[in-house]
Design an enzyme around this catalytic site. Sequence first.
Site, PDB file in Angstrom:
ATOM      1  N   ARG A   1      67.829 100.139  93.519  1.00 42.66           N
ATOM      2  CA  ARG A   1      66.603 100.307  93.068  1.00 42.66           C
ATOM      3  C   ARG A   1      65.902  99.332  92.717  1.00 42.66           C
ATOM      4  O   ARG A   1      66.350  98.355  91.894  1.00 42.66           O
ATOM      5  CB  ARG A   1      66.738 101.201  91.958  1.00 42.66           C
ATOM      6  CG  ARG A   1      67.402 100.947  90.735  1.00 42.66           C
ATOM      7  CD  ARG A   1      67.371 101.847  89.549  1.00 42.66           C
ATOM      8  NE  ARG A   1      68.106 101.798  88.479  1.00 42.66           N
ATOM      9  CZ  ARG A   1      68.143 100.828  87.492  1.00 42.66           C
ATOM     10  NH1 ARG A   1      67.066 100.151  87.487  1.00 42.66           N
ATOM     11  NH2 ARG A   1      69.097 100.763  86.632  1.00 42.66           N
TER      12      ARG A   1
ATOM     13  N   TYR B   1      68.682  93.002  82.077  1.00 46.61           N
ATOM     14  CA  TYR B   1      70.378  93.177  82.544  1.00 46.61           C
ATOM     15  C   TYR B   1      70.389  92.721  83.908  1.00 46.61           C
ATOM     16  O   TYR B   1      71.395  92.747  84.504  1.00 46.61           O
ATOM     17  CB  TYR B   1      70.687  94.552  82.296  1.00 46.61           C
ATOM     18  CG  TYR B   1      69.636  95.661  83.064  1.00 46.61           C
ATOM     19  CD1 TYR B   1      69.757  95.879  84.142  1.00 46.61           C
ATOM     20  CD2 TYR B   1      68.812  96.253  82.096  1.00 46.61           C
ATOM     21  CE1 TYR B   1      69.296  97.116  84.727  1.00 46.61           C
ATOM     22  CE2 TYR B   1      68.132  97.276  82.649  1.00 46.61           C
ATOM     23  CZ  TYR B   1      68.422  97.484  83.773  1.00 46.61           C
ATOM     24  OH  TYR B   1      67.858  98.796  84.418  1.00 46.61           O
TER      25      TYR B   1
ATOM     26  N   HIS C   1      65.139 101.938  85.562  1.00 49.46           N
ATOM     27  CA  HIS C   1      65.931 103.375  85.711  1.00 49.46           C
ATOM     28  C   HIS C   1      65.144 104.298  85.403  1.00 49.46           C
ATOM     29  O   HIS C   1      65.146 105.347  86.240  1.00 49.46           O
ATOM     30  CB  HIS C   1      67.254 103.236  84.567  1.00 49.46           C
ATOM     31  CG  HIS C   1      67.788 104.588  84.613  1.00 49.46           C
ATOM     32  ND1 HIS C   1      68.955 105.152  85.615  1.00 49.46           N
ATOM     33  CD2 HIS C   1      68.015 105.475  83.633  1.00 49.46           C
ATOM     34  CE1 HIS C   1      69.207 106.145  85.078  1.00 49.46           C
ATOM     35  NE2 HIS C   1      68.566 106.534  83.889  1.00 49.46           N
TER      36      HIS C   1
END
Length: 362
Positions: A255, A268, A259
């Site tokens: 992706r 991250y 999120h």
Amino acid sequence: MFDENQLTFKIIKRLDEQGNLVDEQKLNIKQSELLEMYKWMKKARLLDEKLLKLQRQGRIGTYAPFSGQEAAQVGSAFALNSNDWICPSYRDIAACLVHGMPIEQILYYIKGHVEGGKSPENVNILPIQIIIAAQTLHAVGIGYASKLKGESSVAISYFGDGATSEGDFHEALNFAAVYKTPTIFFCQNNQYAISVPLKQQMASKTIAQKAIAYGMIGIQVDGNDVVAVYEATKEAIERARNGGGPTLIEALTYRYGPHTTSDDPNKYRSNEEKEEWLKKDPIIRLKKWIHKQNIWSDEQDREFENNFQDEMNRIIDEVEKQDFPKINEIFNHVYDKMTNHLYEQQMEANSIIQRKDGDHNG
């Protein structure tokens, strides 16, 4: 003695990043169908980008973008028949579009409108599930019902890599394998369960190998190769339809965005990692193929994009004109037929609305 070689999988791949066939094996799909899949992938990307902008403008609530995962969703959904069922999560809008969900209903769902939470009319899609991995159990139930009733329909459940750590996932695989239900478990391994990378979430080398413990077939496929996804899913569906039981498909993808819109992926993962995956973009890959086949041009692409942008804007305008639902409407789509206790709650909600209206008028 434990043999790691038993747990290795050859990743199924048909088109490389340059839009070339990786082997000489003939494609099991017509050029017209490939063009149709490209259009669906393009629509999905444009809709995803539009919805992300709407969220940033405060016009919709929290949103889970899916750009980068179009091939996994479109290729698999394209392999379904209209009588088959989709059990989606919140990131599976592209698959739902292909199977017949109207854009209007997607917008209603994202805006929190009660009409967005029902199954579309005459379209076999369950309401979008936000409880991680719960939809895997629903797909098993639908598949089992289909088997008991002697029907030919198959159920496919979409979920991410993070869902494979949930108990529901393992219970679903076990039940499906024991009863040989016509169920496809389609994992979009986009490398992160929110902010947790795959290597920190599980010790097994692949998700596909989890199928071995339950006695079903496991497959790893290049999730950015729409042709490979289509062919692998089509084979699994036909096997399920003919009594061969369930299949676990792990589609390797990525992706591009967060999120959800409340997440910051820069905390991250690195830009270098994202750039490497952008080189594998599923839409660009298929576009290169259809260009080489002389069935699509840049001019057609621009015209298609402009027309769909106009269509989206028109639909968005219409949806935003609709009144937001009242509290008494939330009971309408819980069950096919409203139960007594829900009816009582709806009557109580009606009383509250009437009292508020009376106070306002007074």
